[in-house]
Design an enzyme around this catalytic site. Structure first.
Site, mmCIF file in Angstrom:
data_model
loop_
_atom_site.group_PDB
_atom_site.id
_atom_site.type_symbol
_atom_site.label_atom_id
_atom_site.label_comp_id
_atom_site.label_asym_id
_atom_site.label_seq_id
_atom_site.Cartn_x
_atom_site.Cartn_y
_atom_site.Cartn_z
ATOM 1 N N ASN A 107 -13.540 9.500 -4.463
ATOM 2 C CA ASN A 107 -12.943 8.513 -3.563
ATOM 3 C C ASN A 107 -11.667 9.011 -2.901
ATOM 4 O O ASN A 107 -11.305 8.564 -1.812
ATOM 5 C CB ASN A 107 -12.608 7.232 -4.327
ATOM 6 C CG ASN A 107 -13.833 6.516 -4.828
ATOM 7 O OD1 ASN A 107 -14.953 6.988 -4.660
ATOM 8 N ND2 ASN A 107 -13.631 5.366 -5.441
ATOM 9 N N ASP B 273 -13.363 1.086 -5.182
ATOM 10 C CA ASP B 273 -14.563 1.380 -5.975
ATOM 11 C C ASP B 273 -15.822 1.110 -5.163
ATOM 12 O O ASP B 273 -16.837 1.781 -5.349
ATOM 13 C CB ASP B 273 -14.584 0.536 -7.253
ATOM 14 C CG ASP B 273 -13.398 0.824 -8.148
ATOM 15 O OD1 ASP B 273 -13.148 2.000 -8.412
ATOM 16 O OD2 ASP B 273 -12.714 -0.125 -8.553
ATOM 17 N N GLY C 295 -24.278 -2.272 -8.401
ATOM 18 C CA GLY C 295 -23.043 -2.969 -8.740
ATOM 19 C C GLY C 295 -22.094 -2.874 -7.566
ATOM 20 O O GLY C 295 -22.515 -2.915 -6.406
ATOM 21 N N ALA C 296 -20.800 -2.711 -7.852
ATOM 22 C CA ALA C 296 -19.808 -2.653 -6.780
ATOM 23 C C ALA C 296 -20.081 -1.489 -5.839
ATOM 24 O O ALA C 296 -20.210 -1.663 -4.627
ATOM 25 C CB ALA C 296 -18.410 -2.548 -7.382
ATOM 26 N N ALA C 297 -20.190 -0.275 -6.392
ATOM 27 C CA ALA C 297 -20.399 0.903 -5.555
ATOM 28 C C ALA C 297 -21.776 0.899 -4.912
ATOM 29 O O ALA C 297 -21.918 1.158 -3.716
ATOM 30 C CB ALA C 297 -20.201 2.171 -6.381
ATOM 31 N N GLU D 245 -8.571 -2.213 -7.309
ATOM 32 C CA GLU D 245 -9.070 -1.093 -8.113
ATOM 33 C C GLU D 245 -9.613 -1.590 -9.446
ATOM 34 O O GLU D 245 -8.960 -2.390 -10.138
ATOM 35 C CB GLU D 245 -7.922 -0.108 -8.372
ATOM 36 C CG GLU D 245 -8.332 1.194 -9.016
ATOM 37 C CD GLU D 245 -9.005 2.140 -8.045
ATOM 38 O OE1 GLU D 245 -9.565 3.146 -8.520
ATOM 39 O OE2 GLU D 245 -8.974 1.887 -6.833
ATOM 40 N N ASP D 246 -10.808 -1.130 -9.786
ATOM 41 C CA ASP D 246 -11.379 -1.363 -11.115
ATOM 42 C C ASP D 246 -11.513 -2.845 -11.465
ATOM 43 O O ASP D 246 -11.210 -3.270 -12.583
ATOM 44 C CB ASP D 246 -10.555 -0.639 -12.190
ATOM 45 C CG ASP D 246 -10.662 0.877 -12.060
ATOM 46 O OD1 ASP D 246 -11.600 1.348 -11.397
ATOM 47 O OD2 ASP D 246 -9.806 1.589 -12.618
ATOM 48 N N LYS E 248 -3.602 6.526 -9.320
ATOM 49 C CA LYS E 248 -3.964 6.228 -7.931
ATOM 50 C C LYS E 248 -2.731 6.312 -7.036
ATOM 51 O O LYS E 248 -2.779 6.845 -5.920
ATOM 52 C CB LYS E 248 -4.581 4.834 -7.873
ATOM 53 C CG LYS E 248 -5.308 4.499 -6.588
ATOM 54 C CD LYS E 248 -6.556 5.346 -6.440
ATOM 55 C CE LYS E 248 -7.388 4.926 -5.257
ATOM 56 N NZ LYS E 248 -8.196 3.732 -5.517
ATOM 57 N N ASN F 134 -20.306 9.420 -14.161
ATOM 58 C CA ASN F 134 -19.272 10.348 -14.573
ATOM 59 C C ASN F 134 -18.653 9.890 -15.902
ATOM 60 O O ASN F 134 -18.362 8.703 -16.034
ATOM 61 C CB ASN F 134 -18.192 10.391 -13.472
ATOM 62 C CG ASN F 134 -17.203 11.509 -13.636
ATOM 63 O OD1 ASN F 134 -17.474 12.519 -14.274
ATOM 64 N ND2 ASN F 134 -16.025 11.337 -13.069
ATOM 65 N N TYR G 213 23.548 -3.233 1.493
ATOM 66 C CA TYR G 213 23.567 -4.478 0.714
ATOM 67 C C TYR G 213 24.578 -5.417 1.364
ATOM 68 O O TYR G 213 24.749 -5.408 2.575
ATOM 69 C CB TYR G 213 23.861 -4.171 -0.763
ATOM 70 C CG TYR G 213 23.437 -5.288 -1.689
ATOM 71 C CD1 TYR G 213 22.150 -5.832 -1.614
ATOM 72 C CD2 TYR G 213 24.320 -5.818 -2.613
ATOM 73 C CE1 TYR G 213 21.763 -6.876 -2.435
ATOM 74 C CE2 TYR G 213 23.932 -6.851 -3.454
ATOM 75 C CZ TYR G 213 22.655 -7.380 -3.350
ATOM 76 O OH TYR G 213 22.277 -8.412 -4.171
#
Length: 387
Positions: A326, A162, A196-198, A136-137, A94, A295, A39
């Site tokens: 994933n 995802d 969709g996304a996946a 994510e999500d 995650k 899932n 510091y």
């Protein structure tokens, strides 16, 4: 005795106050001189070096090993739009996986943003604090624009797991499933339920890897077709680019899932529970490959699919063989990206990662076409190809 994971999760999270804490890189006691170097006054010199040459940031700070795990809570697991606060335990989870499997530090961040523009601007403003961004999500279709814009404007890797983590593991499983069944990946007919996304990322990556495949995408009203004026821009683009086949039947505006599964080699479900029955699997080509990834309740349970003749079966669940998880991909991808100073994760990187996962299984069988998340050295094997 069956473990009640809901009760165990509640207890562990409550007792530990979450899953994360920070620690010091410096081990042992910090002396007075070292504290003055870490510091003031010493730290000012390091800040001056970075001010003169911003590229030295990762040399002197934890950004060389730091990932931001960011969500707005709009598409969390199977729970949907539960908001930023409720998504935080998932982001902490995650971060735990990053540390456990790839020794990567990460910070979970949840955003209370009301628009795509707000999300993009917020992440752009905090990006200098990190070495990479894991989205994510985020719900589709907003997730596509968010990732695309951030990739264009930031100089560090941005990866929506995802989408791409799922696609990488699916491709790896498909490569080995073809070895088991003797099918030619380049001439497969594939049905993807749920674009969709996946589903979008899966279709794009498989087509990139094996341009000769024929892929049909389905939604709630059946197979996607350009004749459907209600298609969003992302789905329309998949058809216009030839990633997805434009399927329609004579006298009908579109074919339903049952019709397009007939004679298909592969079914990939990233949609909803119970969409597929045994008769639909029986109607597929010989030795069909079934990836029912919804899932916790899959499109069809593995025992039903096996009884109907499926040669290789994958699910999103951990209590059956061939879990498409994933976490097989993203720790190694980010480890490699940070170690090799990669500024953007490309389609080539994704295909190389899928190949590394497939090759990690030396002798694939119907019960093991992808590695286990606990296989030693897995993340490092993926990291090696992200250069």
């Amino acid at each position: 005795m069956t473990t009640d994971y809901n009760q165990l999760a509640e207890k562990l999270h409550r007792d530990n106050g979450g899953k994360l804490a920070t620690d010091l890189r410096h081990k042992g006691e910090v002396t007075r001189h070292e504290l003055s170097a870490y510091y003031t006054p010493g730290v000012g010199h390091v800040s001056s070096l970075i001010a003169k040459d911003p590229s030295r940031l990762r040399e002197f700070t934890w950004t060389r090993n730091l990932v931001a795990v960011i969500s707005d809570g709009s598409a969390v697991l199977g729970l949907g739009n539960i908001g930023p606060e409720a998504s935080l335990p998932v982001m902490e989870g995650k971060a735990l996986l990053f540390k456990y499997f790839a020794d990567l530090d990460s910070v979970p961040i949840v955003l209370d943003c009301k628009s795509t523009e707000e999300v993009i601007e917020t992440i752009q403003r905090i990006a200098p604090s990190f070495g990479a961004i894991n989205l994510e999500d985020f719900a589709a279709p907003q997730c596509f624009e968010i990732e695309s814009r951030l990739r264009e404007t930031l100089s560090i890797p941005v990866f929506h797991d995802d989408q791409h983590g799922t696609a990488i593991v699916v491709l790896a499983a498909l490569i080995n499933a073809c070895k088991v069944t003797g099918k030619d990946l380049g001439s497969l007919t594939i049905v993807i339920a749920g674009i969709g996304a996946a589903g979008t990322a899966i279709a794009r990556l498989i087509k990139e890897y094996a341009p000769g495949v024929q892929i049909v995408g389905t939604g709630r009203s059946g197979a996607l077709t350009l004749a459907d004026a209600s298609l969003n821009a992302v789905k329309r683009s998949l058809l216009e680019e030839g990633i997805l086949e434009d399927v329609s039947l004579e006298g009908q505006s579109t074919a339903d899932l049952k019709e397009v599964m007939c004679d298909a080699d592969v079914f990939i479900g990233v949609s909803a529970p119970g969409l597929v029955d045994a008769d639909m699997v029986r109607s597929m080509a010989p030795d069909p490959i079934v990836m029912a990834l919804s899932n916790p309740i899959p499109e069809i349970y593995p025992d039903e699919a096996a009884a109907a003749g499926a040669a290789v079966i994958c699910t999103g669940r951990s209590d059956f063989p061939n879990q498409v998880n994933n976490a097989l991909a993203f720790p190694g991808i980010f480890r490699g990206a940070l170690d090799h100073k990669v500024s953007q994760i490309t389609e080539d990187h994704k295909m190389l990662a899928a190949k590394a996962l497939a090759d990690f299984v030396k002798d694939p069988t119907a019960e093991k076409v992808i590695p286990s998340i606990f296989d030693e050295g897995l993340a490092q094997a993926v990291a090696k190809v992200i250069t």
